[in-house]
Scaffold this motif. Structure first.
Motif, PDB file in Angstrom:
ATOM      1  N   UNK A   1       0.880  -1.165   0.000  1.00 24.14           N
ATOM      2  CA  UNK A   1       0.000   0.000   0.000  1.00 24.14           C
ATOM      3  C   UNK A   1       0.915   1.212   0.000  1.00 24.14           C
ATOM      4  N   UNK A   2       0.833   2.037  -1.036  1.00 25.56           N
ATOM      5  CA  UNK A   2       1.803   3.129  -1.181  1.00 25.56           C
ATOM      6  C   UNK A   2       1.133   4.495  -1.038  1.00 25.56           C
ATOM      7  N   UNK A   3       1.870   5.425  -0.455  1.00 23.88           N
ATOM      8  CA  UNK A   3       1.389   6.792  -0.304  1.00 23.88           C
ATOM      9  C   UNK A   3       2.569   7.679   0.066  1.00 23.88           C
ATOM     10  N   UNK A   4       2.444   8.967  -0.231  1.00 20.52           N
ATOM     11  CA  UNK A   4       3.453   9.939   0.228  1.00 20.52           C
ATOM     12  C   UNK A   4       3.022  10.562   1.548  1.00 20.52           C
ATOM     13  N   UNK A   5       1.842  10.147   2.045  1.00 20.86           N
ATOM     14  CA  UNK A   5       1.310  10.705   3.288  1.00 20.86           C
ATOM     15  C   UNK A   5       1.519   9.726   4.442  1.00 20.86           C
ATOM     16  N   UNK A   6       2.247  10.143   5.437  1.00 18.72           N
ATOM     17  CA  UNK A   6       2.453   9.289   6.616  1.00 18.72           C
ATOM     18  C   UNK A   6       1.145   9.041   7.352  1.00 18.72           C
ATOM     19  N   UNK A   7       0.261  10.040   7.367  1.00 18.52           N
ATOM     20  CA  UNK A   7      -1.035   9.863   8.045  1.00 18.52           C
ATOM     21  C   UNK A   7      -1.864   8.776   7.374  1.00 18.52           C
TER      22      UNK A   7
ATOM     23  N   UNK B   1       3.073 -11.037   7.457  1.00 16.99           N
ATOM     24  CA  UNK B   1       3.899 -10.023   8.117  1.00 16.99           C
ATOM     25  C   UNK B   1       3.537  -8.628   7.595  1.00 16.99           C
ATOM     26  N   UNK B   2       3.546  -7.675   8.509  1.00 12.55           N
ATOM     27  CA  UNK B   2       3.213  -6.288   8.166  1.00 12.55           C
ATOM     28  C   UNK B   2       4.427  -5.420   8.499  1.00 12.55           C
ATOM     29  N   UNK B   3       4.931  -4.699   7.491  1.00  8.96           N
ATOM     30  CA  UNK B   3       6.155  -3.912   7.693  1.00  8.96           C
ATOM     31  C   UNK B   3       5.984  -2.519   7.102  1.00  8.96           C
ATOM     32  N   UNK B   4       6.391  -1.521   7.846  1.00  9.07           N
ATOM     33  CA  UNK B   4       6.407  -0.146   7.326  1.00  9.07           C
ATOM     34  C   UNK B   4       7.724   0.056   6.584  1.00  9.07           C
ATOM     35  N   UNK B   5       7.643   0.503   5.337  1.00  4.98           N
ATOM     36  CA  UNK B   5       8.844   0.668   4.512  1.00  4.98           C
ATOM     37  C   UNK B   5       9.084   2.128   4.170  1.00  4.98           C
ATOM     38  N   UNK B   6      10.355   2.526   4.180  1.00  6.59           N
ATOM     39  CA  UNK B   6      10.719   3.828   3.623  1.00  6.59           C
ATOM     40  C   UNK B   6      10.556   3.772   2.104  1.00  6.59           C
ATOM     41  N   UNK B   7      10.620   4.927   1.470  1.00  5.14           N
ATOM     42  CA  UNK B   7      10.509   4.970   0.015  1.00  5.14           C
ATOM     43  C   UNK B   7      11.610   4.135  -0.642  1.00  5.14           C
ATOM     44  N   UNK B   8      12.798   4.232  -0.092  1.00  2.00           N
ATOM     45  CA  UNK B   8      13.917   3.469  -0.660  1.00  2.00           C
ATOM     46  C   UNK B   8      13.684   1.958  -0.510  1.00  2.00           C
TER      47      UNK B   8
ATOM     48  N   UNK C   1       9.095   9.283  -3.814  1.00  2.00           N
ATOM     49  CA  UNK C   1       8.604   9.769  -2.511  1.00  2.00           C
ATOM     50  C   UNK C   1       7.555   8.846  -1.893  1.00  2.00           C
ATOM     51  N   UNK C   2       7.284   7.707  -2.529  1.00  2.00           N
ATOM     52  CA  UNK C   2       6.217   6.831  -2.037  1.00  2.00           C
ATOM     53  C   UNK C   2       6.743   5.845  -0.997  1.00  2.00           C
ATOM     54  N   UNK C   3       6.271   6.018   0.242  1.00  2.00           N
ATOM     55  CA  UNK C   3       6.526   5.031   1.289  1.00  2.00           C
ATOM     56  C   UNK C   3       5.449   3.953   1.189  1.00  2.00           C
ATOM     57  N   UNK C   4       5.565   2.918   2.027  1.00  2.00           N
ATOM     58  CA  UNK C   4       4.638   1.798   1.853  1.00  2.00           C
ATOM     59  C   UNK C   4       4.408   1.026   3.145  1.00  2.00           C
ATOM     60  N   UNK C   5       3.267   0.349   3.163  1.00  2.00           N
ATOM     61  CA  UNK C   5       3.007  -0.738   4.107  1.00  2.00           C
ATOM     62  C   UNK C   5       3.113  -2.022   3.302  1.00  2.00           C
ATOM     63  N   UNK C   6       3.988  -2.925   3.718  1.00  2.00           N
ATOM     64  CA  UNK C   6       4.169  -4.193   3.013  1.00  2.00           C
ATOM     65  C   UNK C   6       3.470  -5.302   3.791  1.00  2.00           C
ATOM     66  N   UNK C   7       2.608  -6.043   3.087  1.00  2.00           N
ATOM     67  CA  UNK C   7       1.865  -7.155   3.681  1.00  2.00           C
ATOM     68  C   UNK C   7       2.211  -8.417   2.892  1.00  2.00           C
ATOM     69  N   UNK C   8       2.685  -9.444   3.577  1.00  2.00           N
ATOM     70  CA  UNK C   8       3.166 -10.633   2.849  1.00  2.00           C
ATOM     71  C   UNK C   8       2.045 -11.584   2.433  1.00  2.00           C
ATOM     72  N   UNK C   9       0.873 -11.492   3.069  1.00  2.00           N
ATOM     73  CA  UNK C   9      -0.183 -12.477   2.795  1.00  2.00           C
ATOM     74  C   UNK C   9      -1.107 -12.104   1.659  1.00  2.00           C
ATOM     75  N   UNK C  10      -0.574 -11.478   0.619  1.00  2.00           N
ATOM     76  CA  UNK C  10      -1.362 -11.093  -0.558  1.00  2.00           C
ATOM     77  C   UNK C  10      -0.866 -11.875  -1.768  1.00  2.00           C
ATOM     78  N   UNK C  11      -1.777 -12.135  -2.694  1.00  2.00           N
ATOM     79  CA  UNK C  11      -1.422 -12.924  -3.874  1.00  2.00           C
ATOM     80  C   UNK C  11      -1.975 -12.267  -5.128  1.00  2.00           C
ATOM     81  N   UNK C  12      -1.479 -12.762  -6.255  1.00  2.00           N
ATOM     82  CA  UNK C  12      -2.040 -12.351  -7.553  1.00  2.00           C
ATOM     83  C   UNK C  12      -2.215 -13.592  -8.404  1.00  2.00           C
TER      84      UNK C  12
END
Length: 375
Positions: free
Chosen positions: A92-98, A119-126, A138-149
């Protein structure tokens, strides 16, 4: 027990597959309309990160996601291997920390009751760009491992192949319901009457016209989606996570350097099967705003699909008291590939008159408030 299934998209194929594995005699009828939603859609299985905030939607979407591992295992048992399925995680990506704070809080609440969120991890843009290199800087993210495509076309075909291996027959043609004395007793297709103990209508956006002759006014309409398929040089995109910006658009990577981006949601489009300049522009603008590193990718094709859109976010799923033997399963909208296979099993169990594992009242196809009904 003999059951006819009208419509062989993701939900119908699943219903047929489930029924054949349960020993029912199954006939699948499909007109092969242009613009079937399953064939066009990119399959994202991640109800954990969703703009939809509705308890009843989440109940069925969550069960849809959790059903996939057993479905994949059954298909592999039946010799099917190719679905484009991968547990690649999601960003989930956004430039807004809120915004990301709110998403993280919501996902952590879901994980408390459903460990499969992963697992749920807050990621910096890098850090986010390490997982998905084309992302905007500038997009930071929440990374969730339990998603599929997954690839909707491939999964649908695998389930239809599985159903055929278990004895299902597939007939191409326009199906019309046989209705007498308030009972659906079969289907007329290509001039032939096929008797059935129950008929499951999984005809997507075409279900409305199919049910009209019975006096059933189903509130579903086609919503056009335009979805672009890109090829990005010789990069290995097979493990890239699904990218979910804070909009209705998405980016989904597959094997072979393929990235799918979409999609428009064109309510009121009717069955107007064509690409539009504005639609293609919207899809590409949204994608390149989020992932400018895709700018030099090759535009391989743009697909068109007609989502079956109901008046609200919930599927139209259930029986109709005034039409014994009829099961309706449509109206999944943009959630078709998340919940379609699971909804197909529920429709199959309704046709088999089994006790349901969840309360289907919220999904009643003629539920109060939809202004649908029997004329």
């Amino acid at each position: 027990m003999k059951i006819a299934v009208i419509g062989s998209g993701i939900t119908g194929a699943s219903a047929a597959y489930h029924l054949t594995r349960e020993g029912a005699e199954v006939v699948i009828i499909d007109k092969a309309h242009q613009g079937q939603a399953t064939a066009a859609g990119a399959g994202i299985i991640c109800p954990w990160i969703s703009r939809a905030d509705h308890k009843d939607w989440y109940t069925i979407a969550k069960r849809g996601a959790l059903y996939y591992p057993s479905l994949i295992a059954n298909l592999k048992q039946d010799g099917e291997e190719d679905f484009g399925y991968g547990m690649v995680g999601a960003l989930a990506v956004s430039s807004s920390s809120d915004e990301l704070d709110a998403i993280e809080q919501s996902v952590r609440q879901k994980k408390a009751e459903t460990p499969e969120v992963g697992e749920i991890t807050r990621l910096t843009a890098e850090e986010a760009r390490e997982l998905y290199p084309p992302l905007r800087e500038d997009l930071q993210a929440i990374h969730v491992t339990g998603a599929a495509r997954l690839d909707g076309r491939l999964l649908r075909d695998a389930m239809l192949n599985g159903a055929k291996k278990h004895g299902a027959a597939i007939i191409e043609g326009e199906g019309d319901l046989v209705f007498q004395n308030n009972k659906v007793t079969g289907v007329i297709v290509n001039g032939e009457v096929i008797a059935a103990d129950a008929v499951i209508v999984t005809a997507g956006a075409w279900a409305k016209d199919l049910l009209n002759p019975l006096g059933i006014d189903l509130k579903v309409e086609p919503q056009r989606g335009q979805i672009a398929h890109l090829e990005i040089g010789s990069m290995d995109t097979s493990s890239w996570p699904v990218v979910l910006p804070q909009s209705s658009h998405y980016l989904v990577a597959f094997d072979h350097s393929k990235v799918v981006v979409g999609a428009t949601r064109e309510t009121g489009s009717g069955f107007d099967y064509r690409l539009t300049a504005a639609g293609v522009k919207e899809v590409l603008d949204e994608a390149l705003t989020v992932a400018p590193g895709l700018a030099e990718s090759t535009l391989k094709e743009v697909r068109i699909g007609f989502r079956p859109a109901g008046p609200d976010i919930l599927p139209l799923l259930g029986t109709v008291p005034a039409a014994e033997g009829l099961v309706i399963a449509t109206g999944l909208g943009a959630s078709g590939l998340t919940m379609g296979p699971y909804v197909g099993t529920l429709a199959a169990d309704l046709a088999l008159k089994r006790e349901m594992e969840i309360d289907l009242t919220p999904y009643d196809p003629l539920r109060k408030g939809l202004e649908a009904g029997v004329k």
